[in-house]
Design a protein around this motif. Sequence first.
Motif, PDB file in Angstrom:
ATOM      1  N   ALA A  69      48.067  74.937 151.791  1.00 45.46           N
ATOM      2  CA  ALA A  69      48.455  73.576 152.139  1.00 45.46           C
ATOM      3  C   ALA A  69      47.213  72.689 152.233  1.00 45.46           C
ATOM      4  N   ASP A  70      47.430  71.396 152.134  1.00 49.98           N
ATOM      5  CA  ASP A  70      46.370  70.415 152.378  1.00 49.98           C
ATOM      6  C   ASP A  70      46.538  69.906 153.802  1.00 49.98           C
ATOM      7  N   ILE A  71      45.526  70.139 154.642  1.00 49.93           N
ATOM      8  CA  ILE A  71      45.575  69.690 156.027  1.00 49.93           C
ATOM      9  C   ILE A  71      44.312  68.909 156.350  1.00 49.93           C
ATOM     10  N   GLU A  72      44.296  68.261 157.485  1.00 48.06           N
ATOM     11  CA  GLU A  72      43.141  67.449 157.867  1.00 48.06           C
ATOM     12  C   GLU A  72      41.928  68.316 158.182  1.00 48.06           C
ATOM     13  N   ILE A  73      40.759  67.814 157.841  1.00 51.54           N
ATOM     14  CA  ILE A  73      39.515  68.517 158.178  1.00 51.54           C
ATOM     15  C   ILE A  73      39.315  68.426 159.685  1.00 51.54           C
ATOM     16  N   PRO A  74      39.081  69.544 160.363  1.00 51.27           N
ATOM     17  CA  PRO A  74      38.932  69.496 161.820  1.00 51.27           C
ATOM     18  C   PRO A  74      37.615  68.836 162.236  1.00 51.27           C
ATOM     19  N   GLN A  75      37.639  68.216 163.390  1.00 48.27           N
ATOM     20  CA  GLN A  75      36.455  67.550 163.929  1.00 48.27           C
ATOM     21  C   GLN A  75      35.906  68.358 165.107  1.00 48.27           C
ATOM     22  N   PRO A  76      34.612  68.631 165.123  1.00 49.85           N
ATOM     23  CA  PRO A  76      34.059  69.470 166.190  1.00 49.85           C
ATOM     24  C   PRO A  76      34.071  68.782 167.551  1.00 49.85           C
ATOM     25  N   GLY A  77      34.465  69.548 168.571  1.00 49.53           N
ATOM     26  CA  GLY A  77      34.431  69.062 169.934  1.00 49.53           C
ATOM     27  C   GLY A  77      33.152  69.504 170.625  1.00 49.53           C
ATOM     28  N   PRO A  78      33.043  69.300 171.922  1.00 52.98           N
ATOM     29  CA  PRO A  78      31.841  69.700 172.661  1.00 52.98           C
ATOM     30  C   PRO A  78      31.520  71.181 172.460  1.00 52.98           C
ATOM     31  N   GLY A  79      30.277  71.462 172.093  1.00 50.43           N
ATOM     32  CA  GLY A  79      29.828  72.830 171.928  1.00 50.43           C
ATOM     33  C   GLY A  79      30.225  73.482 170.622  1.00 50.43           C
ATOM     34  N   GLN A  80      30.941  72.760 169.759  1.00 47.74           N
ATOM     35  CA  GLN A  80      31.402  73.344 168.501  1.00 47.74           C
ATOM     36  C   GLN A  80      30.579  72.851 167.314  1.00 47.74           C
ATOM     37  N   VAL A  81      30.576  73.672 166.262  1.00 45.29           N
ATOM     38  CA  VAL A  81      30.039  73.247 164.978  1.00 45.29           C
ATOM     39  C   VAL A  81      31.156  73.326 163.956  1.00 45.29           C
ATOM     40  N   ARG A  82      31.040  72.511 162.922  1.00 42.88           N
ATOM     41  CA  ARG A  82      31.977  72.629 161.805  1.00 42.88           C
ATOM     42  C   ARG A  82      31.263  73.337 160.663  1.00 42.88           C
ATOM     43  N   ILE A  83      31.961  74.296 160.068  1.00 44.76           N
ATOM     44  CA  ILE A  83      31.381  75.128 159.020  1.00 44.76           C
ATOM     45  C   ILE A  83      32.115  74.901 157.709  1.00 44.76           C
ATOM     46  N   ARG A  84      31.348  74.652 156.660  1.00 42.38           N
ATOM     47  CA  ARG A  84      31.911  74.663 155.306  1.00 42.38           C
ATOM     48  C   ARG A  84      32.004  76.133 154.928  1.00 42.38           C
ATOM     49  N   GLU A 144      38.871  75.665 153.949  1.00 45.61           N
ATOM     50  CA  GLU A 144      37.603  75.154 153.421  1.00 45.61           C
ATOM     51  C   GLU A 144      36.642  74.768 154.536  1.00 45.61           C
ATOM     52  N   TYR A 145      37.176  74.408 155.700  1.00 45.81           N
ATOM     53  CA  TYR A 145      36.336  74.080 156.852  1.00 45.81           C
ATOM     54  C   TYR A 145      36.921  74.755 158.095  1.00 45.81           C
ATOM     55  N   ALA A 146      36.044  75.155 159.008  1.00 49.80           N
ATOM     56  CA  ALA A 146      36.485  75.772 160.256  1.00 49.80           C
ATOM     57  C   ALA A 146      35.540  75.370 161.375  1.00 49.80           C
ATOM     58  N   LEU A 147      36.062  75.332 162.581  1.00 52.74           N
ATOM     59  CA  LEU A 147      35.230  75.076 163.759  1.00 52.74           C
ATOM     60  C   LEU A 147      34.870  76.395 164.414  1.00 52.74           C
ATOM     61  N   ALA A 148      33.687  76.416 165.036  1.00 50.11           N
ATOM     62  CA  ALA A 148      33.232  77.620 165.719  1.00 50.11           C
ATOM     63  C   ALA A 148      32.369  77.244 166.905  1.00 50.11           C
ATOM     64  N   THR A 149      32.414  78.068 167.943  1.00 51.47           N
ATOM     65  CA  THR A 149      31.576  77.873 169.123  1.00 51.47           C
ATOM     66  C   THR A 149      30.423  78.859 169.147  1.00 51.47           C
ATOM     67  N   THR A 150      30.680  80.110 168.740  1.00 50.00           N
ATOM     68  CA  THR A 150      29.654  81.156 168.775  1.00 50.00           C
ATOM     69  C   THR A 150      29.292  81.552 167.355  1.00 50.00           C
ATOM     70  N   VAL A 151      28.046  81.247 166.965  1.00 48.56           N
ATOM     71  CA  VAL A 151      27.569  81.577 165.626  1.00 48.56           C
ATOM     72  C   VAL A 151      26.156  82.144 165.718  1.00 48.56           C
ATOM     73  N   ALA A 152      25.776  82.866 164.669  1.00 49.76           N
ATOM     74  CA  ALA A 152      24.428  83.421 164.562  1.00 49.76           C
ATOM     75  C   ALA A 152      23.874  83.066 163.190  1.00 49.76           C
ATOM     76  N   PRO A 153      22.551  82.981 163.060  1.00 53.81           N
ATOM     77  CA  PRO A 153      21.978  82.663 161.754  1.00 53.81           C
ATOM     78  C   PRO A 153      22.215  83.778 160.745  1.00 53.81           C
ATOM     79  N   LYS A 154      22.534  83.406 159.513  1.00 58.53           N
ATOM     80  CA  LYS A 154      22.680  84.382 158.439  1.00 58.53           C
ATOM     81  C   LYS A 154      21.338  84.584 157.767  1.00 58.53           C
TER      82      LYS A 154
END
Length: 302
Positions: free
Chosen positions: A18-33, A98-108
């Motif tokens: 489906a085509d849905i809206e791109i999420p917007q990051p909230g406090p403490g979040q990052v958006r990931i392509r 295609e895009y996702a929000l995340a709070t806990t990430v580590a460098p690749k």
Amino acid sequence: MKAIVFDRFGGTEVLREADIEIPQPGPGQVRIRVRAAGVNALDGKIRSGALAAVFPTPLPAVPGLEVAGVIDALGPGVRDVNVGDEVLGWSDTGSYAEYALATTVAPKPADLGWEQAVTLPVAGETAERALNLLDVAAGETLLIHGAAGGVGTLAVQLATGRGARVIATAGPGNQEYLTALGATATHYGEGLVDRVRDLAPHGVDAVLDAAGKGALEDSIALRGGTERIITLADFRAHQLGVTFADGPQQRSAERLAALAQDAATGKLVTAVAATYPLGRAAAAQEISDRGHVRGKLVLTVD
């Protein structure tokens, strides 16, 4: 953006693009392509509604617990990463997109591919949490059922890294694979108790069931009781008096970064069973639902 969604619980037929809206990051979040999304057995259980009481899922929902990709937006208060960073971690909004929000990430690490990176967040956290709950120590013998899967692959290596001996059960096609990881491999199924007793005459100290396919009775016989047995997938656990490892996840960016570095240098082996484009998520989940997958199934997003 394109995403895989489901509007009702059921089989893989409920998944649709489906085509849905791109999420917007909230406090403490990052958006990931998103570049890669892991497919886990848990995804199918959530989709089916079997875990609705444990994982409340407002519908429509985007599946997917783990993600690897490039940060393209920062929420308020984010200081330790930057736009353009390549990361892996746990998705807050579902990773089959295609895009996702995340709070806990580590460098690749640069030397770690996207598909390999996304095998680590869920399987690594689950394996480490299970080994800690079992208190596996050097000199002990650990029996792992379903050892060739995503969690099992890492659990074998992390346990041997602690100095434990691992006896690992899997199908005929995975015996050499598990031996190469450092385990003593044996077949599952009829006669398992006798085979394990031959391999470990003094008994096994702990059991990790990552298969969820009827191994608990044999595990209890081998342990002489239910102590130090944990299952990740067999819902009969409570009626048999066995611990079901459904406690809170321990999402640590630091531990994930260490696992990613070990994977990049070859100290930790990761296994990608197969990759599928995002639009074939239903096919990937169907294979995951059947079990017997060596390593992790991965969705790739161009």
